[in-house]
Scaffold this active site. Structure first.
Site, PDB file in Angstrom:
ATOM      1  N   TYR A  42      -0.669   9.101   3.501  1.00  0.00           N
ATOM      2  CA  TYR A  42      -0.128   7.880   4.088  1.00  0.00           C
ATOM      3  C   TYR A  42      -1.116   6.723   3.977  1.00  0.00           C
ATOM      4  O   TYR A  42      -0.780   5.631   3.546  1.00  0.00           O
ATOM      5  CB  TYR A  42       0.226   8.146   5.559  1.00  0.00           C
ATOM      6  CG  TYR A  42       0.816   6.977   6.290  1.00  0.00           C
ATOM      7  CD1 TYR A  42       2.145   6.610   6.079  1.00  0.00           C
ATOM      8  CD2 TYR A  42       0.064   6.243   7.200  1.00  0.00           C
ATOM      9  CE1 TYR A  42       2.691   5.544   6.767  1.00  0.00           C
ATOM     10  CE2 TYR A  42       0.605   5.176   7.885  1.00  0.00           C
ATOM     11  CZ  TYR A  42       1.922   4.832   7.662  1.00  0.00           C
ATOM     12  OH  TYR A  42       2.467   3.762   8.330  1.00  0.00           O
ATOM     13  N   ALA A  45      -1.414   5.456   0.331  1.00  0.00           N
ATOM     14  CA  ALA A  45      -0.259   4.655  -0.082  1.00  0.00           C
ATOM     15  C   ALA A  45      -0.319   3.263   0.534  1.00  0.00           C
ATOM     16  O   ALA A  45      -0.056   2.255  -0.143  1.00  0.00           O
ATOM     17  CB  ALA A  45       1.037   5.358   0.308  1.00  0.00           C
ATOM     18  N   LYS A  46      -0.664   3.194   1.813  1.00  0.00           N
ATOM     19  CA  LYS A  46      -0.753   1.894   2.474  1.00  0.00           C
ATOM     20  C   LYS A  46      -1.887   1.059   1.897  1.00  0.00           C
ATOM     21  O   LYS A  46      -1.770  -0.153   1.762  1.00  0.00           O
ATOM     22  CB  LYS A  46      -0.927   2.071   3.986  1.00  0.00           C
ATOM     23  CG  LYS A  46       0.292   2.652   4.675  1.00  0.00           C
ATOM     24  CD  LYS A  46       1.479   1.722   4.578  1.00  0.00           C
ATOM     25  CE  LYS A  46       2.636   2.181   5.445  1.00  0.00           C
ATOM     26  NZ  LYS A  46       3.716   1.206   5.485  1.00  0.00           N
TER      27      LYS A  46
END
Length: 141
Positions: A42, A45-46
């Site tokens: 996560y 990706a951010k």
């Protein structure tokens, strides 16, 4: 990042068609700059959205279009409630614990994060572009 790219293409075309420029706010998470050992996928990706935002700002600035990323800190949401459950804690306990590491001493509410985006779209924010705006209650990490 295909949905993100499509959404921002739509915002850019709309703004350019009006002839007044536009502002694009890329929503992301504060985890992108501080990391989280439990959420490597996560956070990675951010973090990619930081480069995406800066590239948009460089590419579109000549058209009067600004692009900035919002990086919320800990915010009361379904995601934080799920994080509390994964860690075997109640939502309220998790919220109190999170607030202790935030300089202003409280976690955010979705409405507080949402109020930042309209500011970024105002003409007064026209020189603010390619930035990560942390809406997190102070530096954390």
């Amino acid at each position: 990042m295909t949905p993100t790219t499509h959404e921002h293409r739509t915002a850019i075309v709309t703004g350019a068609a009006r002839g007044v420029g536009a502002a694009v706010a890329v929503n992301m998470s504060g985890i992108s700059t501080v990391g989280d050992a439990a959420r490597v996928d996560y956070g990675s990706a951010k973090a990619g959205l930081i480069g995406f935002t800066r590239s948009l700002a460089l590419q579109l600035g000549r058209h009067g279009i600004t692009a900035n990323a919002l990086a919320p800190g800990c915010v009361v949401s379904d995601m934080t409630r799920a994080s509390a459950r994964r860690r075997g804690r109640g939502s309220e306990e998790y919220r109190r614990s999170g607030a202790q590491s935030i300089p202003v001493g409280r976690v955010g509410e979705p409405e507080g994060i949402a109020r930042t985006a309209p500011f970024l779209a105002r003409p007064e924010a026209g020189l603010l572009s390619g930035q990560v705006v942390h809406v997190a209650g102070g530096p954390v990490g």
